[in-house]
Design a protein around this motif. Structure first.
Motif, PDB file in Angstrom:
ATOM      1  N   PRO A 196       3.881   2.622   4.714  1.00  0.00           N
ATOM      2  CA  PRO A 196       2.837   2.226   3.801  1.00  0.00           C
ATOM      3  C   PRO A 196       2.725   0.939   3.508  1.00  0.00           C
ATOM      4  CG  PRO A 196       4.569   3.205   2.460  1.00  0.00           C
ATOM      5  CD  PRO A 196       5.138   3.175   4.134  1.00  0.00           C
ATOM      6  N   ILE A 197       1.572   0.693   3.417  1.00  0.00           N
ATOM      7  CA  ILE A 197       1.288  -0.479   2.779  1.00  0.00           C
ATOM      8  C   ILE A 197       1.888  -0.961   1.103  1.00  0.00           C
ATOM      9  CG2 ILE A 197      -0.283  -2.542   2.239  1.00  0.00           C
ATOM     10  CD1 ILE A 197       0.316  -1.520   5.391  1.00  0.00           C
ATOM     11  N   ILE A 198       2.893  -1.215   1.093  1.00  0.00           N
ATOM     12  CA  ILE A 198       2.934  -1.978  -0.134  1.00  0.00           C
ATOM     13  C   ILE A 198       2.322  -3.142  -1.421  1.00  0.00           C
ATOM     14  CG2 ILE A 198       4.960  -0.332  -0.435  1.00  0.00           C
ATOM     15  CD1 ILE A 198       6.996  -2.778  -0.564  1.00  0.00           C
ATOM     16  N   GLU A 199       2.068  -4.267  -0.574  1.00  0.00           N
ATOM     17  CA  GLU A 199       1.431  -5.463  -0.603  1.00  0.00           C
ATOM     18  C   GLU A 199       1.058  -5.607   0.055  1.00  0.00           C
ATOM     19  OE1 GLU A 199       3.648  -9.315  -3.539  1.00  0.00           O
ATOM     20  OE2 GLU A 199       4.054  -8.593  -1.079  1.00  0.00           O
ATOM     21  N   ARG A 200      -0.686  -6.320  -0.925  1.00  0.00           N
ATOM     22  CA  ARG A 200      -1.522  -7.338   0.475  1.00  0.00           C
ATOM     23  C   ARG A 200      -1.702  -8.787  -0.521  1.00  0.00           C
ATOM     24  NH1 ARG A 200      -2.557  -2.102  -0.448  1.00  0.00           N
ATOM     25  NH2 ARG A 200      -3.604  -1.069   1.085  1.00  0.00           N
ATOM     26  N   GLU A 201      -1.679  -9.804   0.414  1.00  0.00           N
ATOM     27  CA  GLU A 201      -1.725 -11.219   0.662  1.00  0.00           C
ATOM     28  C   GLU A 201      -3.408 -11.703   1.110  1.00  0.00           C
ATOM     29  OE1 GLU A 201       2.730 -13.095  -0.971  1.00  0.00           O
ATOM     30  OE2 GLU A 201       2.579 -11.760   1.742  1.00  0.00           O
ATOM     31  N   VAL A 202      -3.811 -12.465   0.471  1.00  0.00           N
ATOM     32  CA  VAL A 202      -5.141 -13.468   1.064  1.00  0.00           C
ATOM     33  C   VAL A 202      -4.452 -14.689   1.620  1.00  0.00           C
ATOM     34  CG1 VAL A 202      -7.126 -14.341   1.511  1.00  0.00           C
ATOM     35  CG2 VAL A 202      -6.791 -12.040   0.285  1.00  0.00           C
ATOM     36  N   GLU A 203      -4.243 -15.171   2.683  1.00  0.00           N
ATOM     37  CA  GLU A 203      -3.871 -16.953   3.066  1.00  0.00           C
ATOM     38  C   GLU A 203      -5.500 -16.865   3.496  1.00  0.00           C
ATOM     39  OE1 GLU A 203      -0.025 -17.383   5.917  1.00  0.00           O
ATOM     40  OE2 GLU A 203      -2.266 -17.579   6.933  1.00  0.00           O
ATOM     41  N   ASN A 225     -10.893  -5.535   4.178  1.00  0.00           N
ATOM     42  CA  ASN A 225     -10.353  -4.950   5.610  1.00  0.00           C
ATOM     43  C   ASN A 225      -8.693  -4.705   5.701  1.00  0.00           C
ATOM     44  OD1 ASN A 225     -12.833  -4.836   6.226  1.00  0.00           O
ATOM     45  ND2 ASN A 225     -13.234  -6.602   7.530  1.00  0.00           N
ATOM     46  N   ALA A 226      -8.450  -4.106   5.196  1.00  0.00           N
ATOM     47  CA  ALA A 226      -6.689  -3.799   5.334  1.00  0.00           C
ATOM     48  C   ALA A 226      -6.554  -2.436   5.518  1.00  0.00           C
ATOM     49  CB  ALA A 226      -5.901  -4.588   4.190  1.00  0.00           C
ATOM     50  N   ASN A 227      -6.864  -1.046   5.681  1.00  0.00           N
ATOM     51  CA  ASN A 227      -6.960  -0.116   6.333  1.00  0.00           C
ATOM     52  C   ASN A 227      -6.343   0.128   7.121  1.00  0.00           C
ATOM     53  OD1 ASN A 227      -7.928   0.401   2.945  1.00  0.00           O
ATOM     54  ND2 ASN A 227     -10.035   0.985   3.507  1.00  0.00           N
ATOM     55  N   SER A 228      -7.129   0.128   8.148  1.00  0.00           N
ATOM     56  CA  SER A 228      -6.911  -0.709   9.590  1.00  0.00           C
ATOM     57  C   SER A 228      -5.844  -1.145   9.907  1.00  0.00           C
ATOM     58  CB  SER A 228      -8.339   0.328  10.696  1.00  0.00           C
ATOM     59  OG  SER A 228      -9.355   0.749   9.719  1.00  0.00           O
ATOM     60  N   MET A 247      15.240   4.439  15.201  1.00  0.00           N
ATOM     61  CA  MET A 247      13.105   4.761  15.007  1.00  0.00           C
ATOM     62  C   MET A 247      13.103   3.203  15.056  1.00  0.00           C
ATOM     63  SD  MET A 247      11.357   7.155  12.534  1.00  0.00           S
ATOM     64  CE  MET A 247       9.925   5.911  11.206  1.00  0.00           C
ATOM     65  N   VAL A 248      12.356   2.282  15.538  1.00  0.00           N
ATOM     66  CA  VAL A 248      11.354   1.209  15.590  1.00  0.00           C
ATOM     67  C   VAL A 248      10.266   1.370  14.629  1.00  0.00           C
ATOM     68  CG1 VAL A 248      11.090  -1.059  16.571  1.00  0.00           C
ATOM     69  CG2 VAL A 248      12.364   0.700  17.472  1.00  0.00           C
ATOM     70  N   THR A 249      10.013   0.656  13.672  1.00  0.00           N
ATOM     71  CA  THR A 249       8.667  -0.331  12.977  1.00  0.00           C
ATOM     72  C   THR A 249       8.803  -0.790  12.945  1.00  0.00           C
ATOM     73  OG1 THR A 249      10.459  -0.195  10.932  1.00  0.00           O
ATOM     74  CG2 THR A 249       9.629   1.628  11.304  1.00  0.00           C
ATOM     75  N   GLU A 250       7.212  -1.153  12.921  1.00  0.00           N
ATOM     76  CA  GLU A 250       6.660  -2.898  13.120  1.00  0.00           C
ATOM     77  C   GLU A 250       6.136  -3.075  11.620  1.00  0.00           C
ATOM     78  OE1 GLU A 250       6.744  -4.245  15.621  1.00  0.00           O
ATOM     79  OE2 GLU A 250       7.909  -3.060  17.149  1.00  0.00           O
ATOM     80  N   PRO A 251       5.893  -3.654  11.550  1.00  0.00           N
ATOM     81  CA  PRO A 251       5.725  -4.834  10.246  1.00  0.00           C
ATOM     82  C   PRO A 251       4.249  -3.814  10.726  1.00  0.00           C
ATOM     83  CG  PRO A 251       7.148  -6.675  10.875  1.00  0.00           C
ATOM     84  CD  PRO A 251       6.780  -4.812  12.193  1.00  0.00           C
ATOM     85  N   PRO A 252       2.960  -4.456   9.520  1.00  0.00           N
ATOM     86  CA  PRO A 252       1.995  -4.062   9.186  1.00  0.00           C
ATOM     87  C   PRO A 252       0.901  -5.117   9.551  1.00  0.00           C
ATOM     88  CG  PRO A 252       3.108  -3.465   7.282  1.00  0.00           C
ATOM     89  CD  PRO A 252       3.406  -4.091   8.501  1.00  0.00           C
ATOM     90  N   VAL A 253      -0.447  -5.169  10.366  1.00  0.00           N
ATOM     91  CA  VAL A 253      -1.337  -6.192  10.794  1.00  0.00           C
ATOM     92  C   VAL A 253      -2.569  -5.562  10.662  1.00  0.00           C
ATOM     93  CG1 VAL A 253      -1.604  -7.936  12.650  1.00  0.00           C
ATOM     94  CG2 VAL A 253       0.818  -7.007  11.788  1.00  0.00           C
ATOM     95  N   LEU A 274      -0.076  -8.124   5.086  1.00  0.00           N
ATOM     96  CA  LEU A 274       0.425  -7.341   4.888  1.00  0.00           C
ATOM     97  C   LEU A 274       1.748  -6.704   4.270  1.00  0.00           C
ATOM     98  CD1 LEU A 274      -2.352  -4.581   6.560  1.00  0.00           C
ATOM     99  CD2 LEU A 274      -2.508  -5.674   4.263  1.00  0.00           C
ATOM    100  N   THR A 275       2.650  -5.789   3.653  1.00  0.00           N
ATOM    101  CA  THR A 275       4.015  -5.692   3.578  1.00  0.00           C
ATOM    102  C   THR A 275       3.945  -4.070   3.176  1.00  0.00           C
ATOM    103  OG1 THR A 275       4.168  -8.227   2.698  1.00  0.00           O
ATOM    104  CG2 THR A 275       5.492  -6.131   2.303  1.00  0.00           C
ATOM    105  N   ARG A 276       5.081  -4.431   4.331  1.00  0.00           N
ATOM    106  CA  ARG A 276       5.767  -2.327   3.985  1.00  0.00           C
ATOM    107  C   ARG A 276       7.201  -2.380   3.566  1.00  0.00           C
ATOM    108  NH1 ARG A 276       9.384  -1.327   8.016  1.00  0.00           N
ATOM    109  NH2 ARG A 276       9.281  -2.781   9.896  1.00  0.00           N
ATOM    110  N   PRO A 277       7.636  -1.712   3.027  1.00  0.00           N
ATOM    111  CA  PRO A 277       9.555  -1.476   2.108  1.00  0.00           C
ATOM    112  C   PRO A 277      10.262  -1.658   3.499  1.00  0.00           C
ATOM    113  CG  PRO A 277       8.037   0.892   1.995  1.00  0.00           C
ATOM    114  CD  PRO A 277       7.428  -0.392   2.628  1.00  0.00           C
ATOM    115  N   LEU A 278      11.378  -2.128   2.881  1.00  0.00           N
ATOM    116  CA  LEU A 278      12.167  -2.605   3.835  1.00  0.00           C
ATOM    117  C   LEU A 278      12.335  -3.690   4.796  1.00  0.00           C
ATOM    118  CD1 LEU A 278      13.053   0.770   5.408  1.00  0.00           C
ATOM    119  CD2 LEU A 278      14.603   0.033   2.329  1.00  0.00           C
TER     120      LEU A 278
END
Length: 105
Positions: A36-43, A27-30, A1-7, A79-83
Motif C-alpha cells: 500500500p501507498i504510505i507516502e506521496r511526494e511531489v518533486e 494522479n497517484a491512484n493508478s 516474493m519480490v515486491t516492486e516499489p510503486p510508480v 510514491l512510497t510503500r512500507p519496508l
C-alpha cells in the motif's frame, strides 16, 4: 516474493496556473509496483534540470508556490510503500512545458 516499489502510471495534471504557483492533481491512484501507498511526494525541477524541492503531500491536489515567473518546471510524483526499497522512481513528469505567467485580470 519480490515486491516492486510503486510508480505512478500517469503524470500529475495541472488544474490551475498563476503568476508564481501551480495547482496539480497527483494522479497517484493508478500505479505500477506494489502498495500500500504510505507516502506521496511531489518533486519539481526547472526544465534545465535543477532540483527545486521534494515535498510530502497528503491530499489528491497540491499547490506548488514561490515559483519564478516565465520559468518552465517539470513536476513528478514519488510514491512510497512500507519496508526497505519502498520509494519508487519518480513517475512520468507533467508532460506539457508549463510556464508560470503573470495572470491578467
Amino acid at each position: 516474493m519480490v515486491t516492486e516499489p510503486p510508480v505512478p502510471i500517469a503524470p500529475p495534471q495541472l488544474t490551475a496556473v498563476g503568476a508564481t504557483y501551480l495547482w496539480i492533481q497527483l494522479n497517484a491512484n493508478s500505479i505500477n509496483g506494489d502498495g500500500p501507498i504510505i507516502e506521496r511526494e511531489v518533486e519539481y525541477r526547472t526544465m534545465a534540470g535543477m532540483l527545486i524541492d521534494t515535498t510530502p503531500v497528503d491530499k489528491p491536489t497540491h499547490k506548488i508556490g514561490h515559483l519564478d515567473p516565465d520559468t518552465e518546471y517539470e513536476i513528478s510524483v514519488l510514491l512510497t510503500r512500507p519496508l526497505d526499497g519502498g520509494t519508487g522512481n519518480p513517475g512520468p513528469p507533467q508532460s506539457q512545458d508549463q510556464v508560470c505567467r503573470w495572470v491578467q485580470s
